[in-house]
Design a protein around this motif. Structure first.
Motif, mmCIF file in Angstrom:
data_model
loop_
_atom_site.group_PDB
_atom_site.id
_atom_site.type_symbol
_atom_site.label_atom_id
_atom_site.label_comp_id
_atom_site.label_asym_id
_atom_site.label_seq_id
_atom_site.Cartn_x
_atom_site.Cartn_y
_atom_site.Cartn_z
ATOM 1 N N ASN A 66 0.838 -1.198 0.000
ATOM 2 C CA ASN A 66 0.000 0.000 0.000
ATOM 3 C C ASN A 66 0.872 1.247 0.000
ATOM 4 O O ASN A 66 1.815 1.340 0.784
ATOM 5 N N LEU B 176 0.748 5.681 -0.139
ATOM 6 C CA LEU B 176 -0.137 6.794 0.201
ATOM 7 C C LEU B 176 0.345 8.094 -0.422
ATOM 8 O O LEU B 176 1.519 8.445 -0.322
ATOM 9 N N LEU C 70 -0.545 11.777 0.355
ATOM 10 C CA LEU C 70 -1.205 12.575 1.381
ATOM 11 C C LEU C 70 -1.432 13.991 0.867
ATOM 12 O O LEU C 70 -0.487 14.736 0.627
ATOM 13 N N SER D 256 -0.519 10.566 -7.036
ATOM 14 C CA SER D 256 -1.157 9.249 -6.959
ATOM 15 C C SER D 256 -1.024 8.485 -8.275
ATOM 16 O O SER D 256 -0.711 7.290 -8.283
ATOM 17 N N TYR E 7 -3.367 4.787 -2.310
ATOM 18 C CA TYR E 7 -4.451 5.533 -1.682
ATOM 19 C C TYR E 7 -4.135 7.018 -1.795
ATOM 20 O O TYR E 7 -3.053 7.465 -1.405
ATOM 21 N N ILE F 210 -10.462 5.709 4.632
ATOM 22 C CA ILE F 210 -9.341 4.783 4.537
ATOM 23 C C ILE F 210 -9.370 3.882 5.772
ATOM 24 O O ILE F 210 -9.291 4.376 6.895
ATOM 25 N N PHE G 98 1.284 1.550 5.319
ATOM 26 C CA PHE G 98 1.846 1.940 4.032
ATOM 27 C C PHE G 98 3.335 1.647 3.939
ATOM 28 O O PHE G 98 4.099 1.900 4.878
ATOM 29 N N ILE H 26 4.987 6.768 1.730
ATOM 30 C CA ILE H 26 4.117 7.937 1.672
ATOM 31 C C ILE H 26 4.836 9.006 0.851
ATOM 32 O O ILE H 26 5.994 9.315 1.127
ATOM 33 N N TRP I 12 -0.703 10.410 10.141
ATOM 34 C CA TRP I 12 -0.387 9.477 9.059
ATOM 35 C C TRP I 12 0.990 8.842 9.149
ATOM 36 O O TRP I 12 1.167 7.681 8.752
#
Length: 203
Positions: free
Chosen positions: A64, A66, A68, A76, A89, A121, A127, A130, A150
């Motif tokens: 995963n 992220l 942010l 993304s 995400y 989420i 994750f 990030i 986070w």
């Protein structure tokens, strides 16, 4: 002074819609992205975002990931394209931006990216990496709260990469992260931007 509804960190921007498109051209990727008023950098991909995407090593291939403060999705989508076996995400408070990010992912044929609000989420998701051009203009305390929420979700061995302008507090943010127990180094510096690399805490 602009109404708070015009800020990109508003849940429902007050600025009248004015759809547009911007191009994100990297050495390995080219996206044409839908944008609109009431979100971060709608007229062009922000320079800090471009420097982040040009400077940071490739993301982990799996797991995963992220983004942010995803906005309309340039970070993304780059993560999703560079790590097609990962699940990306994208998190934001701006619902207009989230809707566009989803459309941009669909247009790019990327089905390994999910966009949503923080509360959407699942709490148990952690994750491997990030990446963020964090919303500095929400204020220092709000930014610290966001990172405190986070960064603990980084998996052991995971890294966060943040791009921050020097005159908007990159050096003070690095000091704060270090004071909070996060091992933080300056990975790169270009123009007035700093790329901060934050290591996951040992558990």
């Amino acid at each position: 002074m602009a109404d708070v509804g015009d800020h990109y960190f508003s849940a429902e921007p007050g600025a009248a819609s004015r759809p547009a498109t911007v191009d994100l051209v990297l050495r390995d990727l080219h996206f044409r992205l839908e944008t609109d008023r009431g979100m971060f950098s709608p007229d062009k991909v922000d320079a800090g975002t471009r420097i982040l995407l040009d400077s940071v090593p490739r993301p982990p291939r799996e797991g995963n990931l992220l983004d942010l403060g995803c906005g309309y999705g340039p970070i993304s989508l780059t993560l999703a394209a560079r790590a097609p076996e990962a699940t990306v995400y994208g998190v934001d408070v701006n619902q207009r931006a989230l809707a566009l990010a989803g459309r941009n992912a669909e247009a790019a044929g990327l089905n390994n990216v999910r966009f949503g609000l923080t509360e959407e989420i699942p709490a148990g998701v952690t994750f491997a990496a990030i990446w963020s051009n964090p919303p500095i203009r929400i204020g220092k305390q709000a930014l610290h709260d966001l990172l405190t929420l986070w960064l603990p979700r980084l998996q052991p061995g995971g890294l966060a990469h943040l791009v921050v302008q020097k005159h908007l507090g990159s050096d003070s943010l690095q000091r704060w992260l270090t004071d909070q127990g996060w091992s933080t180094t300056r990975l790169a510096s270009r123009s007035s931007y700093r790329i901060l690399e934050v290591q996951a805490r040992e558990r």
